[in-house]
Write a protein that holds these residues in place. Structure first.
Motif, PDB file in Angstrom:
ATOM      1  N   GLY A  27       9.895  53.062 -19.059  1.00 39.13           N
ATOM      2  CA  GLY A  27      10.824  52.517 -18.069  1.00 39.13           C
ATOM      3  C   GLY A  27      12.151  52.185 -18.719  1.00 39.13           C
ATOM      4  O   GLY A  27      12.394  52.521 -19.885  1.00 39.13           O
ATOM      5  N   CYS A  28      13.008  51.533 -17.972  1.00 39.40           N
ATOM      6  CA  CYS A  28      14.332  51.158 -18.510  1.00 39.40           C
ATOM      7  C   CYS A  28      14.916  50.079 -17.613  1.00 39.40           C
ATOM      8  O   CYS A  28      14.765  50.124 -16.392  1.00 39.40           O
ATOM      9  CB  CYS A  28      15.260  52.378 -18.530  1.00 39.40           C
ATOM     10  N   SER A  29      15.584  49.118 -18.231  1.00 47.34           N
ATOM     11  CA  SER A  29      16.111  47.991 -17.458  1.00 47.34           C
ATOM     12  C   SER A  29      17.523  48.241 -16.930  1.00 47.34           C
ATOM     13  O   SER A  29      18.054  47.419 -16.200  1.00 47.34           O
ATOM     14  CB  SER A  29      16.124  46.737 -18.342  1.00 47.34           C
ATOM     15  N   LEU A  30      18.148  49.374 -17.284  1.00 40.90           N
ATOM     16  CA  LEU A  30      19.581  49.496 -17.015  1.00 40.90           C
ATOM     17  C   LEU A  30      19.940  50.016 -15.623  1.00 40.90           C
ATOM     18  O   LEU A  30      21.075  49.886 -15.190  1.00 40.90           O
ATOM     19  CB  LEU A  30      20.259  50.347 -18.097  1.00 40.90           C
ATOM     20  N   GLY A  31      18.985  50.618 -14.947  1.00 39.80           N
ATOM     21  CA  GLY A  31      19.165  50.924 -13.516  1.00 39.80           C
ATOM     22  C   GLY A  31      20.318  51.841 -13.158  1.00 39.80           C
ATOM     23  O   GLY A  31      20.953  51.626 -12.117  1.00 39.80           O
ATOM     24  N   CYS A  32      20.591  52.871 -13.960  1.00 41.87           N
ATOM     25  CA  CYS A  32      21.638  53.829 -13.583  1.00 41.87           C
ATOM     26  C   CYS A  32      21.232  54.471 -12.252  1.00 41.87           C
ATOM     27  O   CYS A  32      20.070  54.833 -12.060  1.00 41.87           O
ATOM     28  CB  CYS A  32      21.808  54.903 -14.658  1.00 41.87           C
ATOM     29  N   PHE A  88      21.648  57.279 -10.760  1.00 39.85           N
ATOM     30  CA  PHE A  88      21.220  58.682 -10.639  1.00 39.85           C
ATOM     31  C   PHE A  88      19.916  58.943 -11.391  1.00 39.85           C
ATOM     32  O   PHE A  88      19.462  60.073 -11.482  1.00 39.85           O
ATOM     33  CB  PHE A  88      22.307  59.602 -11.219  1.00 39.85           C
ATOM     34  N   CYS A  89      19.315  57.904 -11.977  1.00 42.47           N
ATOM     35  CA  CYS A  89      18.211  58.110 -12.912  1.00 42.47           C
ATOM     36  C   CYS A  89      16.906  57.549 -12.364  1.00 42.47           C
ATOM     37  O   CYS A  89      16.814  56.362 -12.022  1.00 42.47           O
ATOM     38  CB  CYS A  89      18.554  57.436 -14.239  1.00 42.47           C
ATOM     39  N   ALA A  90      15.890  58.404 -12.309  1.00 40.74           N
ATOM     40  CA  ALA A  90      14.599  57.983 -11.777  1.00 40.74           C
ATOM     41  C   ALA A  90      13.950  56.901 -12.651  1.00 40.74           C
ATOM     42  O   ALA A  90      13.318  55.982 -12.141  1.00 40.74           O
ATOM     43  CB  ALA A  90      13.680  59.187 -11.653  1.00 40.74           C
ATOM     44  N   GLY A 104      15.285  60.689 -23.544  1.00 41.93           N
ATOM     45  CA  GLY A 104      14.188  60.656 -22.580  1.00 41.93           C
ATOM     46  C   GLY A 104      14.254  59.332 -21.828  1.00 41.93           C
ATOM     47  O   GLY A 104      15.325  58.890 -21.424  1.00 41.93           O
ATOM     48  N   MET A 105      13.113  58.675 -21.680  1.00 36.07           N
ATOM     49  CA  MET A 105      13.121  57.405 -20.956  1.00 36.07           C
ATOM     50  C   MET A 105      13.626  56.282 -21.864  1.00 36.07           C
ATOM     51  O   MET A 105      13.255  56.202 -23.027  1.00 36.07           O
ATOM     52  CB  MET A 105      11.700  57.054 -20.511  1.00 36.07           C
ATOM     53  N   GLY A 106      14.432  55.406 -21.282  1.00 30.73           N
ATOM     54  CA  GLY A 106      14.839  54.202 -22.004  1.00 30.73           C
ATOM     55  C   GLY A 106      16.174  54.310 -22.704  1.00 30.73           C
ATOM     56  O   GLY A 106      16.756  55.383 -22.821  1.00 30.73           O
ATOM     57  N   GLU A 107      16.665  53.146 -23.126  1.00 31.64           N
ATOM     58  CA  GLU A 107      17.944  53.040 -23.836  1.00 31.64           C
ATOM     59  C   GLU A 107      17.612  52.672 -25.301  1.00 31.64           C
ATOM     60  O   GLU A 107      17.155  51.562 -25.579  1.00 31.64           O
ATOM     61  CB  GLU A 107      18.789  51.955 -23.142  1.00 31.64           C
TER      62      GLU A 107
END
Ligand code: SF4
Length: 356
Positions: free
Chosen positions: A116-121, A123-125, A162-165
């Motif tokens: 997952g990722c916390s940044l919430g762009c 256009f990004c699933a 890939g996924m994440g920052e």
């Protein structure tokens, strides 16, 4: 299971000095650490019993206390254009993904640094999932090691896309990259390992000051602050002018290194000739390369501009004082856009198999 508990249970992703601590704790000489390190990362073994220069008793002790590989392959899909997508299940049941893009002169793996990722762009699933957890250094390295065994292609390049920052999971991503680039480790050329960040400004300074031998790419996606903030919420915390100052700091310090800017072309959003002109003005002062990436059609409703519109955008940049590349869509038939597959699986545990 926490990231720390997972770190303690596996020897993959540990540095030689961390392995020396492990050896010391079980009463073994320090030199065994380098042997085990090489077996795991360089020779890519899956089981302790394959480590033929390690005494049998030590192999047994290690096997009783530790694991090596922990990612379970859920499936591998191969696109009609050769792009390979891998979905892995982590020991705590979460899913992450990696993508291998074969090209004529190089084969690049996009690896994940977080589940997952916390940044919430927008256009990004992956951004719709929120952050589930940071990956361990071992889980980052293991994506490359497993694909080395599963793919017919020789891996030449690795990018954290890939996924994440990766800069939110900085220490582990750096440790993983050191192992990936170590000639006694996975032995990928360090200049072919690239960190791609959405613009975590303090970490760009740290990355520069740490004098790491890896490349840097910036996910830009908009030529001005207003649009960038709409597409990438992180831009309100780290505005575009601050981001560009940190990039200048990096290029000044790394005299021979160019920074790469990634720009996803989104139809009707950031793809007008005026956007291209603004992009040209923004990037002209920098020693850089611009990668234009047509958006893969995705469940969030974004799509790539028409070829004519992309052509117009590209033609504005023809005389740019930096290199501009327009990438082909890759792996569209296997939903190879950032985070797309893991989200699909997370929702319904069902995908379309192309060819395995
Ligand atoms: S584009 Fe990258 S940084 Fe943005 S939400 Fe997706 S994974 Fe996170």
């Amino acid at each position: 299971m926490t990231t720390e508990e997972l770190e303690n249970s596996s020897l993959l992703g540990k540095t030689v000095s961390q392995l020396e601590t492990v050896m010391e704790a079980i009463g073994e000489p320090a030199y065994r650490a380098r042997q085990v390190y090489k077996w795991i990362h360089h020779h890519n073994v899956d089981r302790f019993e394959e480590m033929t220069n390690i005494p049998k008793a030590l192999r047994q002790t290690l096997a009783e206390r530790f694991r090596i590989k922990t990612l379970e392959l859920v499936y591998r899909q191969v696109s009609t254009d050769g792009t390979e997508k891998y979905l892995w299940r982590l020991p705590d049941g979460r899913n992450i993904e990696s993508v291998l893009i074969p090209e004529s002169r190089r084969n690049t793996i996009c690896i994940s640094s977080q589940a997952g990722c916390s940044l919430g762009c927008k256009f990004c699933a992956t951004g719709t999932m929120g952050l589930l957890r940071n990956l361990t250094a071992g889980e980052i390295v293991e994506q490359v090691l497993q694909i080395k065994k599963l793919s017919p292609h020789r891996i030449t390049n690795v990018v954290f896309m890939g996924m994440g920052e990766p800069f939110v999971n900085y220490q582990r991503s750096v440790q993983a990259s050191r192992i990936l680039g170590d000639p006694e480790g996975v032995a990928i050329a360090t200049k072919r390992i690239t960190f791609s960040t959405s613009g975590i400004v303090p970490k760009i300074y740290q990355f520069t000051d740490d004098a790491l031998p890896f490349g840097l790419a910036i996910s830009l996606h908009a030529p001005n602050q207003k649009l960038r903030e709409e597409l990438m919420p992180i831009a309100s915390k780290f505005p575009l002018d601050e981001l560009m100052k940190s990039v200048a700091y990096y290029t000044r310090a790394k005299k021979r290194n160019r920074v790469t800017f990634e720009y996803i072309l989104l139809e009707g959003i950031n793809d007008s000739p005026a956007d291209a002109r603004a992009l040209l003005r923004l990037l002209a002062p920098y020693r850089c390369k611009l990668n234009l990436i047509p958006c893969n059609e995705n469940p969030l409703g974004f799509r790539a501009p028409s070829p004519e519109r992309m052509e117009k955008f590209f033609s504005v940049l023809l005389d740019a004082p930096f290199t501009v590349t327009l990438r082909k869509n890759r792996g569209e038939d296997i939903t190879a856009a950032c985070g797309q597959l893991a989200v699909e699986v997370g929702r319904e545990e069902k995908v379309r198999f192309i060819r395995i």
